[in-house]
Design a protein around this motif. Structure first.
Motif, PDB file in Angstrom:
ATOM      1  N   ALA A 197       0.869  -1.176   0.000  1.00  0.00           N
ATOM      2  CA  ALA A 197       0.000   0.000   0.000  1.00  0.00           C
ATOM      3  C   ALA A 197       0.907   1.227   0.000  1.00  0.00           C
ATOM      4  N   SER A 198       0.619   2.188  -0.876  1.00  0.00           N
ATOM      5  CA  SER A 198       1.495   3.357  -1.029  1.00  0.00           C
ATOM      6  C   SER A 198       0.683   4.630  -1.152  1.00  0.00           C
ATOM      7  N   ARG A 199       1.326   5.702  -0.729  1.00  0.00           N
ATOM      8  CA  ARG A 199       0.691   7.020  -0.849  1.00  0.00           C
ATOM      9  C   ARG A 199       1.774   8.091  -0.951  1.00  0.00           C
ATOM     10  N   GLY A 245      -2.204 -12.034   7.666  1.00  0.00           N
ATOM     11  CA  GLY A 245      -2.420 -11.260   8.871  1.00  0.00           C
ATOM     12  C   GLY A 245      -1.597 -10.001   8.976  1.00  0.00           C
ATOM     13  N   HIS A 246      -0.803  -9.673   7.951  1.00  0.00           N
ATOM     14  CA  HIS A 246       0.055  -8.490   8.029  1.00  0.00           C
ATOM     15  C   HIS A 246      -0.156  -7.544   6.855  1.00  0.00           C
ATOM     16  N   ARG A 247      -1.264  -7.679   6.166  1.00  0.00           N
ATOM     17  CA  ARG A 247      -1.529  -6.814   5.016  1.00  0.00           C
ATOM     18  C   ARG A 247      -1.746  -5.379   5.492  1.00  0.00           C
ATOM     19  N   PRO A 248      -1.068  -4.396   4.869  1.00  0.00           N
ATOM     20  CA  PRO A 248      -1.255  -3.007   5.312  1.00  0.00           C
ATOM     21  C   PRO A 248      -2.660  -2.505   5.039  1.00  0.00           C
ATOM     22  N   PRO A 249      -3.245  -1.772   5.983  1.00  0.00           N
ATOM     23  CA  PRO A 249      -4.605  -1.244   5.794  1.00  0.00           C
ATOM     24  C   PRO A 249      -4.642  -0.192   4.686  1.00  0.00           C
ATOM     25  N   THR A 250      -5.811   0.035   4.151  1.00  0.00           N
ATOM     26  CA  THR A 250      -5.964   1.032   3.098  1.00  0.00           C
ATOM     27  C   THR A 250      -6.806   2.223   3.541  1.00  0.00           C
ATOM     28  N   ALA A 281      -2.683   3.553  -2.964  1.00  0.00           N
ATOM     29  CA  ALA A 281      -2.659   2.549  -4.031  1.00  0.00           C
ATOM     30  C   ALA A 281      -2.225   1.208  -3.451  1.00  0.00           C
ATOM     31  N   THR A 282      -2.761   0.121  -3.997  1.00  0.00           N
ATOM     32  CA  THR A 282      -2.432  -1.211  -3.487  1.00  0.00           C
ATOM     33  C   THR A 282      -1.901  -2.102  -4.608  1.00  0.00           C
ATOM     34  N   HIS A 283      -1.189  -3.116  -4.198  1.00  0.00           N
ATOM     35  CA  HIS A 283      -0.648  -4.097  -5.148  1.00  0.00           C
ATOM     36  C   HIS A 283      -0.355  -5.373  -4.373  1.00  0.00           C
ATOM     37  N   ARG A 284      -0.532  -6.514  -5.013  1.00  0.00           N
ATOM     38  CA  ARG A 284      -0.222  -7.798  -4.371  1.00  0.00           C
ATOM     39  C   ARG A 284       0.778  -8.555  -5.234  1.00  0.00           C
ATOM     40  N   TYR A 285       1.729  -9.164  -4.556  1.00  0.00           N
ATOM     41  CA  TYR A 285       2.782  -9.925  -5.230  1.00  0.00           C
ATOM     42  C   TYR A 285       2.749 -11.351  -4.682  1.00  0.00           C
TER      43      TYR A 285
END
Length: 455
Positions: A197-199, A245-250, A281-285
């Motif tokens: 997650a980025s801003r 369990g560690h996904r950054p909130p949006t 913005a979000t992205h998954r790898y």
């Protein structure tokens, strides 16, 4: 050339010196200045070109650094303006390091695209999908089948002496080869499941002077962050964590709370007071993925693979663009040695690029496997090396010379074997086993020696 991302553009630059015509087939249309391409979802997240990549890039495009700075890119001195925390240890400032140029992915890629577009014999076929290879004989590829992304389009054949797949993780070379009757290419995969997650933000006056603050993940804390100064008087804040369990909130408040749990206190305070400049913005790898084409007994002439279509790394280690530079360098050497039309070009390229990928791949995989949350087999060698690297990181928090050696390895300037030199080994062994890391310590800048002041 299939794909106009960084890997494709770099390969096109090399090929333009060996072939009369280079056509770059890209499904996207070129974005406006400063905008990320749709096909590069990670383009809205923090990027760092490692020192080795910077060397190669500016060798391929003399004067590019000045153009980037003129366009607003940030010049940083790692000795005083970069702060790294690795394995829970705040590294000492590196006493001797070259300046770096920091920019967003859209600015950097756009500048490289403009340079490539200006090369003689280079043409762009934007808005086109590559749908298959042209290979009347399975032993040789003679072109690619494309389809324009407009209603009513029909397949077209684009003849070529050489086809290079740089279409990213979605590249279909492996499937195309199987359709031609070739054996499936071996591949290696580590399922990391990282979410980003980025801003972009504008920090308030009086904020810490750091132009890069990086906190890496570690065992028991599979989270990381990067705060990078970029053009437009902005910083790009990227948070990363495992999906488990560690996904950054949006949501804005959760995003800041997640950041504050990792960032040095002064940095967290500055970010909380910063002006948000865009949406989160979000992205998954999903996984580290390496295709081992060099291990195939048969591979058609006239076909190469580069970039993420060949080997894809966890983006948290910032290796992707630099590895693309290494692959372009291998391609240039291969063409110089074998010649553009040589029968052994394909096999020679895959053999040499496989060697170039070995160190960054092993480093990324070992780092991922150091986190218990990442599934995968951990042999005795991996466990031993990760324990040793942890000690080196602890030593680098005390000794600027050790920090310098570690950062040269991370920057792909030196091979990992240099960390086994006697001086590093002694420093690592001297670290107390019970020493607690100090993730929020602020490493003080080193005072230059008299010799360094004299220049």
């Amino acid at each position: 050339m299939l794909g106009a991302g960084m890997a494709g553009l770099l390969a096109a630059r090399v090929l333009a010196g060996a072939y009369e015509q280079v056509t770059i087939v890209e499904r996207d249309t070129a974005p406006g200045p400063g905008r990320a391409r749709r096909g590069v979802p990670q383009g809205r997240h923090a990027h760092m070109l490692l020192p080795r990549g910077q060397e190669i890039l500016h060798g391929l495009f003399p004067g590019l650094e000045s153009e980037l700075v003129e366009a607003g890119a940030v010049v940083a001195d790692p000795r005083t303006e970069h702060r790294f925390t690795l394995g829970g240890h705040a590294l000492r400032r590196v006493p001797r390091s070259d300046r770096v140029v920091q920019a967003s992915r859209p600015l950097l890629e756009g500048a490289v695209r403009d340079r490539v577009r200006a090369l003689d014999g280079v043409a762009f076929a934007d808005g086109c999908d590559a749908v298959g290879l042209v290979a009347p004989d399975p032993r040789r590829v003679t072109g690619v089948r494309i389809m324009r992304r407009v209603p009513g389009s029909a397949e077209e054949e684009l003849p070529a002496d050489l086809v290079v797949d740089a279409t990213g993780r979605s590249g279909r070379t492996r499937l195309w080869l199987e359709s031609l009757g070739h054996d499936p290419a071996p591949r290696e995969e580590i399922k990391v499941g990282v979410a980003y997650a980025s801003r972009p933000v504008r920090l308030p006056l009086g904020s810490p002077p750091d132009k890069a603050v990086v906190v890496g993940p570690g065992p028991g804390r599979p989270r990381g962050m990067a705060l990078i100064a970029i053009e437009g008087d902005r910083h790009l804040l990227t948070l990363a964590g495992l999906d488990r369990g560690h996904r950054p909130p949006t949501d804005p408040e959760g995003f800041l709370d997640y950041m504050a749990g990792m960032a040095p206190p002064d940095v967290a305070e500055a970010v909380r007071a910063a002006e948000p400049l865009g949406e989160i913005a979000t992205h998954r790898y999903p996984s580290d993925l390496r295709h081992r084409y060099e291990r195939l007994r048969r591979f058609p002439a006239g076909l190469l693979v580069t970039g993420d279509a060949l080997c894809s790394f966890n983006p948290i280690y910032a290796q992707g663009m630099t590895v693309a530079c290494l692959e372009a360098q291998v391609l240039a050497r291969t063409l110089d040695t074998a010649g553009a039309g040589a029968r052994g070009l394909t096999r020679r390229y895959f053999r040499e690029v496989g060697k170039a990928l070995d160190d960054p791949w092993r480093m990324a995989v070992a780092a991922d496997l150091s986190m218990p949350e990442v599934p995968g087999r951990r042999g005795a060698i991996v466990r031993l090396l990760n324990a040793y690297v942890g000690r080196v990181q602890a030593a680098a928090a005390r000794d600027p010379e050790i920090a310098g050696r570690l950062m040269r390895v991370i920057g792909l300037l030196d091979p990992p074997s240099t960390l086994m030199r006697p001086s590093v080994l002694a420093a690592a062994c001297a670290v107390r086993r019970s020493a607690d890391p100090s993730p929020h310590a602020t490493p003080r800048p080193e005072t230059p020696s008299a010799q360094e002041v004299r220049g």
